[in-house]
Design an enzyme around this catalytic site. Structure first.
Site, PDB file in Angstrom:
ATOM      1  CD  GLU A   1      -3.293   0.362   2.077  1.00 19.60           C
ATOM      2  OE1 GLU A   1      -4.284  -0.295   1.769  1.00 19.60           O
ATOM      3  OE2 GLU A   1      -3.108   0.796   3.225  1.00 19.60           O
TER       4      GLU A   1
ATOM      5  CG  HIS B   1       8.197 -29.421   1.809  1.00 16.82           C
ATOM      6  ND1 HIS B   1       8.665 -30.660   1.421  1.00 16.82           N
ATOM      7  CD2 HIS B   1       9.030 -28.989   2.797  1.00 16.82           C
ATOM      8  CE1 HIS B   1       9.719 -30.971   2.161  1.00 16.82           C
ATOM      9  NE2 HIS B   1       9.959 -29.982   2.997  1.00 16.82           N
TER      10      HIS B   1
ATOM     11  CE  LYS C   1     -10.838   2.606   3.098  1.00 17.00           C
ATOM     12  NZ  LYS C   1     -10.212   3.478   4.087  1.00 17.00           N
TER      13      LYS C   1
HETATM   14  O1  PA5 Z   1      -2.967   1.983   5.993  1.00 16.28           O
HETATM   15  C1  PA5 Z   1      -4.067   2.486   5.824  1.00 16.28           C
HETATM   16  O2  PA5 Z   1      -4.245   3.698   5.891  1.00 16.28           O
HETATM   17  C2  PA5 Z   1      -5.278   1.616   5.529  1.00 16.28           C
HETATM   18  O3  PA5 Z   1      -4.922   0.295   5.352  1.00 16.28           O
HETATM   19  C3  PA5 Z   1      -6.269   1.729   6.672  1.00 16.28           C
HETATM   20  O4  PA5 Z   1      -5.655   1.299   7.855  1.00 16.28           O
HETATM   21  C4  PA5 Z   1      -7.533   0.924   6.402  1.00 16.28           C
HETATM   22  O5  PA5 Z   1      -8.100   1.299   5.193  1.00 16.28           O
HETATM   23  C5  PA5 Z   1      -8.548   1.149   7.518  1.00 16.28           C
HETATM   24  O6  PA5 Z   1      -8.818   2.501   7.683  1.00 16.28           O
HETATM   25  P1  PA5 Z   1      -9.387   3.073   9.009  1.00 16.28           P
HETATM   26  O7  PA5 Z   1      -8.410   2.889  10.089  1.00 16.28           O
HETATM   27  O8  PA5 Z   1      -9.663   4.524   8.737  1.00 16.28           O
HETATM   28  O9  PA5 Z   1     -10.664   2.326   9.291  1.00 16.28           O
END
Ligand code: PA5
Length: 444
Positions: free
Chosen positions: A273, A302, A413
């Site tokens: 990410e 394996h 989202k």
């Molecule tokens: O790293 C990030 O920003 C995302 O993976 C969020 O943690 C994830 O989308 C969840 O978001 P939130 O904490 O606002 O619910």
């Protein structure tokens, strides 16, 4: 923590002696002076005040006294760190433990219902964790939990607490319902938040020493400011970056430890990410990033090792090895037809298998390096977390991308919210509905 470079010195396309020192100094200085982003608040998490540590510990102590079950509701950065930590300590914690913990980071009704039905809800405390306070999955879970609690006349304010940023709608909902809130600083992004209240409160509730977690992280913070090869996070980022430049588009993360198996999941999110980006910071289309491949040693020897050795030459390898296990087995001679197993320990066998895999990949000129922890404890897990975060931050700088945004995730989202007819998303709603109506299937 130790860093092993042997698999790098064998890989002739990277010469660590020729590391660009000016670039290294600039990047390290930019990160630590917080010039490169406003989202570097996670660097300060290791300096948590005594007062704030005590607040967490006191709350955890009371929680452990009152409840038998602890359930985290969250997803992505709000869950993966806690899952990893909880898994790493499953054995030592649960020995004398009074509180059972669960992390729900999916919205699979079958699992969720079976979990809720299996728990004595009066004796269960739910921690809703979401930085934005708007994540549909987490809010849906919360809504179900509220229904369950209300039906059993259980107080929301006693059995739920929230971890979020100040003043969002969830925060206001919590305050107006007298629900306790732990705050997440605005300058700490989800996937870099495990050492904030997001991960520290759960860690303390499940019985871990959060001071040691922070102590380990602090050690890596210090190391990450060094301007030579001993800066292990920068050196790792540089190796990965050079690997990527040499078409090593996949990074295999392979802890040789079941207890560290979920480190792969945690790191996969951090790496994917943070670095998978369409544009660089100059707005140029780059479609960059390095695919994390999750593996566990020896299990994947394996399974995926065949591909790693003879498949496409597009991978580099991060091994994580624990030097000393909590327990060990001594093998004896009861299996006569396998005399070579006699008189060795199970850990020794794992070590030989690890070394053999590392060596065979090295002989095949596959770039690899190793991270060694002396043993698994809070301090070493704190080191590992901060090391992985620092490496990601430096890699983002080397790639010249915004490590802290996630536009690709936001788009999905948004479409989900459009399906749910959220106001202001008419155009997206039309597009996704068209897509849904035009899907094609082959029926059996
Ligand atoms: O790293 C990030 O920003 C995302 O993976 C969020 O943690 C994830 O989308 C969840 O978001 P939130 O904490 O606002 O619910």
């Amino acid at each position: 923590m130790q860093f092993e470079l042997s698999g790098i010195y064998n890989y002739k396309k990277i010469n660590l002696d020729k590391i660009n020192k000016i670039q290294r100094k600039k990047i390290i200085t930019n990160v630590f002076s917080k010039k490169s982003s406003t989202m570097l608040g996670w660097l300060d998490l290791v300096d948590l005040s005594e007062e704030d540590i005590c607040k967490i510990e006191d709350f955890a102590f009371e929680t452990r006294k009152k409840f038998k079950n602890f359930v985290v509701l969250g997803i992505g950065g709000s869950a993966l760190g806690t899952k990893m930590i909880k898994h790493a300590f499953f054995d030592s914690i649960n020995k004398n433990d009074k509180i059972k913990s669960f992390v729900c980071d999916n919205i699979d009704s079958d699992y969720f219902l079976s979990l809720l039905k299996s728990l004595n809800l009066k004796k269960t405390i739910f921690n809703v964790i979401t930085k934005s306070g708007t994540t549909s999955e987490t809010l849906a879970q919360l809504s179900i939990v509220i229904d369950f609690l209300k039906k059993k006349n259980i107080s929301l304010s006693k059995n739920i607490f929230v971890t979020t940023t100040r003043d969002n709608e969830l925060y206001k909902f919590a305050i107006s319902n007298h629900i306790k809130v732990f705050e997440i600083p605005e300058s700490v992004g989800g996937r870099f938040s495990v050492l904030s209240n997001v991960g520290l409160v759960p860690a303390s509730i499940i019985g871990l020493n959060i001071r040691d977690l922070l102590k380990g992280a602090e050690k890596i913070k210090e190391n990450s400011q060094l301007l030579d090869l001993t800066n292990i996070a920068y050196t790792t980022a540089y190796i990965n970056f050079k690997g990527l430049q040499n078409n090593l588009t996949n990074l295999v993360i392979m802890p040789y430890s079941d207890r560290l198996a979920l480190v792969s999941d945690y790191f996969a999110q951090l790496w994917a990410e943070s670095l998978g980006k369409k544009y660089d910071l100059n707005g140029k289309e780059v479609f960059t990033g390095q695919n994390p491949i999750k593996a566990v040693g020896v299990t994947d020897q394996h399974s995926q090792l065949q591909l790693f050795t003879e498949g496409p030459n597009d991978k580099l390898f991060m091994f994580i090895k624990v030097k000393e296990n909590l327990y060990d087995f001594q093998l004896n001679e009861n299996i006569r037809f396998a005399p070579y197993l006699k008189d060795i320990s199970l850990s020794k066998l794992l070590e030989y298998e690890f070394l053999s895999t590392q060596f065979s990949l090295t002989c095949l000129n596959k770039l690899n390096y190793g991270i060694y922890l002396d043993k698994i404890n809070e301090e070493s897990i704190g080191e590992l977390i901060f090391y992985l975060q620092m490496t990601t931050a430096f890699m983002g700088e080397l790639l010249n991308v915004n490590t802290y945004d996630q536009n690709g995730v936001e788009t999905s989202k948004k479409f989900t919210k459009a399906c749910l007819n959220v106001v202001g998303l008419k155009k997206e709603g039309k597009l996704i509905k068209e897509f849904i109506n035009n899907r094609r299937f082959i029926k059996l």
